[in-house]
Design an enzyme around this catalytic site. Structure first.
Site, PDB file in Angstrom:
ATOM      1  N   THR A 201       0.846  -1.192   0.000  1.00 11.70           N
ATOM      2  CA  THR A 201       0.000   0.000   0.000  1.00 11.70           C
ATOM      3  C   THR A 201       0.882   1.243   0.000  1.00 11.70           C
ATOM      4  O   THR A 201       2.018   1.207   0.452  1.00 11.70           O
ATOM      5  CB  THR A 201      -0.877  -0.031   1.268  1.00 11.70           C
ATOM      6  OG1 THR A 201      -1.757  -1.141   1.188  1.00 11.70           O
ATOM      7  CG2 THR A 201      -1.664   1.247   1.451  1.00 11.70           C
ATOM      8  N   ARG A 229     -13.975  -7.174  -1.272  1.00 11.56           N
ATOM      9  CA  ARG A 229     -13.242  -7.001  -0.012  1.00 11.56           C
ATOM     10  C   ARG A 229     -12.796  -5.548   0.146  1.00 11.56           C
ATOM     11  O   ARG A 229     -12.297  -4.927  -0.791  1.00 11.56           O
ATOM     12  CB  ARG A 229     -12.027  -7.921   0.002  1.00 11.56           C
ATOM     13  CG  ARG A 229     -11.213  -7.890   1.307  1.00 11.56           C
ATOM     14  CD  ARG A 229      -9.992  -7.003   1.187  1.00 11.56           C
ATOM     15  NE  ARG A 229      -9.166  -7.047   2.402  1.00 11.56           N
ATOM     16  CZ  ARG A 229      -8.071  -6.310   2.595  1.00 11.56           C
ATOM     17  NH1 ARG A 229      -7.664  -5.486   1.663  1.00 11.56           N
ATOM     18  NH2 ARG A 229      -7.406  -6.395   3.736  1.00 11.56           N
ATOM     19  N   THR A 251      -0.281   0.840   6.884  1.00  9.01           N
ATOM     20  CA  THR A 251      -0.097  -0.187   5.860  1.00  9.01           C
ATOM     21  C   THR A 251       0.109  -1.521   6.544  1.00  9.01           C
ATOM     22  O   THR A 251       0.671  -1.578   7.638  1.00  9.01           O
ATOM     23  CB  THR A 251       1.110   0.149   4.965  1.00  9.01           C
ATOM     24  OG1 THR A 251       1.370  -0.974   4.101  1.00  9.01           O
ATOM     25  CG2 THR A 251       2.368   0.412   5.781  1.00  9.01           C
ATOM     26  N   GLU A 253      -1.584  -5.565   7.487  1.00  7.01           N
ATOM     27  CA  GLU A 253      -2.720  -6.472   7.544  1.00  7.01           C
ATOM     28  C   GLU A 253      -3.973  -5.662   7.833  1.00  7.01           C
ATOM     29  O   GLU A 253      -4.238  -5.259   8.973  1.00  7.01           O
ATOM     30  CB  GLU A 253      -2.498  -7.530   8.625  1.00  7.01           C
ATOM     31  CG  GLU A 253      -3.603  -8.570   8.677  1.00  7.01           C
ATOM     32  CD  GLU A 253      -3.457  -9.504   9.854  1.00  7.01           C
ATOM     33  OE1 GLU A 253      -4.502 -10.046  10.293  1.00  7.01           O
ATOM     34  OE2 GLU A 253      -2.328  -9.708  10.355  1.00  7.01           O
TER      35      GLU A 253
END
Length: 330
Positions: A201, A229, A251, A253
């Site tokens: 990201t 998602r 950034t 999980e």
């Protein structure tokens, strides 16, 4: 008046065996984006304009996972998301499920500036983009050959590739093969096995010479993700937050960042507990992620810059008004 500062990231979670040439490519992109942002700040642009400008630059370059070069859904398409927040008044805008908008962060900015809402997604966001006349392209523009190959490998490994450029645990990265591999070890995401590292990201945080803070974050999400998602990047308070005290972009999980409202937690620690920016970042990374893997960048209204991550590395860099600039990975 305070000294301006800018920080950028290209994702937490870096393969320790990442080839040197790819490391250098990432460093060059981050340094170029810092220079773009610094030039805007020297010209007197407000923080919110600079974070948008810098993230647009990152979205246009396929090195990281946003805009062109975004990760692919299990259907082989791109669904992008982004958010932006202006700490001066705590205004915000966010978008998800974009398939044709060339620069998602700019559509998020338009949601903030030209709509009565804070968040638009999927067909509604695409319709709003066309009403506003933003540049749109075919979905194929965002898809790279490298990502098509990685999606194929992810499917064969029966895995969400949590960093889509890093092989799943137990697979020899030098063999160029995830074919037939099963993800037998490694962390869980909502009970499902995933590989180890976080997606790349992108994000930017800025404090301008007036002490106003802003943040923006953009991503293509996870490789081989389910269609529909939504991660942390477009969620204000989770992946992005800015207020009068600081600005934060996260950034890693996404599911863990969402559960911990990580970006807002950093700001709250500064605002309510009186911690320094780096103390707040360190506490949030250590105490709020449970077993999640993530990183973040932050700036304060006083011109401080702070980083934090619990992964092996995070693509990151910063520049300040006094001429200091650095780009780091590990």
């Amino acid at each position: 008046m305070v000294g301006w500062a800018i920080a950028v990231h290209g994702g937490a979670g870096v393969d320790p065996g990442l080839p040197v040439e790819r490391q250098e490519e990432a460093r060059r992109v981050l340094e170029r984006c810092l220079r773009v942002g610094a030039a805007g700040l020297r010209a007197g642009l407000p923080a919110v304009d600079v974070v948008e400008m810098v993230v647009r630059e990152l979205e246009t370059d396929p090195v990281f996972n946003s805009g062109r070069g975004s990760a692919l859904t299990r259907k082989g398409t791109v669904e992008m998301e982004a958010s932006i927040m202006d700490g001066h008044g705590r205004r915000c805008g966010a978008v998800s499920g974009l398939t044709t908008v060339k620069n998602p962060v700019s559509l998020a900015r338009l949601v903030m500036d030209r709509s009565p809402h804070s968040y638009l997604a999927f067909d509604g966001a695409e319709e709003f983009a066309r009403e506003q006349g933003v540049e749109v392209v075919d979905n194929s523009y965002f898809i790279t050959e490298e990502n098509m190959s990685m999606l194929k490998r992810a499917k064969e490994a029966n895995s969400i590739m949590y960093d889509y450029r890093v092989p799943a645990p137990g697979v020899d990265s030098a063999s160029d093969g995830l074919e037939g591999a099963k993800v037998e070890n490694g962390p869980l995401m909502n009970g499902l096995r995933i590989s180890v590292y976080a997606p790349e990201t992108v994000g930017c945080v800025v404090v301008d010479s007036n002490g106003w803070c802003a943040a923006a974050t953009s991503t293509g999400g996870l490789m081989n993700k389910m269609s529909g998602r939504i991660g942390d990047s477009p969620l204000i308070g989770s992946g992005t937050y800015a207020c009068g005290d600081c600005a934060v972009s996260c950034t890693g999980e996404g599911e863990a960042i969402i559960r911990s409202t990580l970006a807002r937690d950093v700001a709250a620690l500064v605002e309510y507990k009186g911690l320094s920016l780096q103390e707040a970042v360190d506490y949030a990374i250590k105490e709020r992620l449970d077993e999640g893997m993530a990183g973040l960048i932050a700036v304060s209204r006083n011109g401080e810059v702070a980083y934090g991550f619990n992964t092996i590395g995070m693509f990151r860099g910063c520049a300040t008004e006094d001429g200091f600039m650095e780009v780091s990975i590990w």
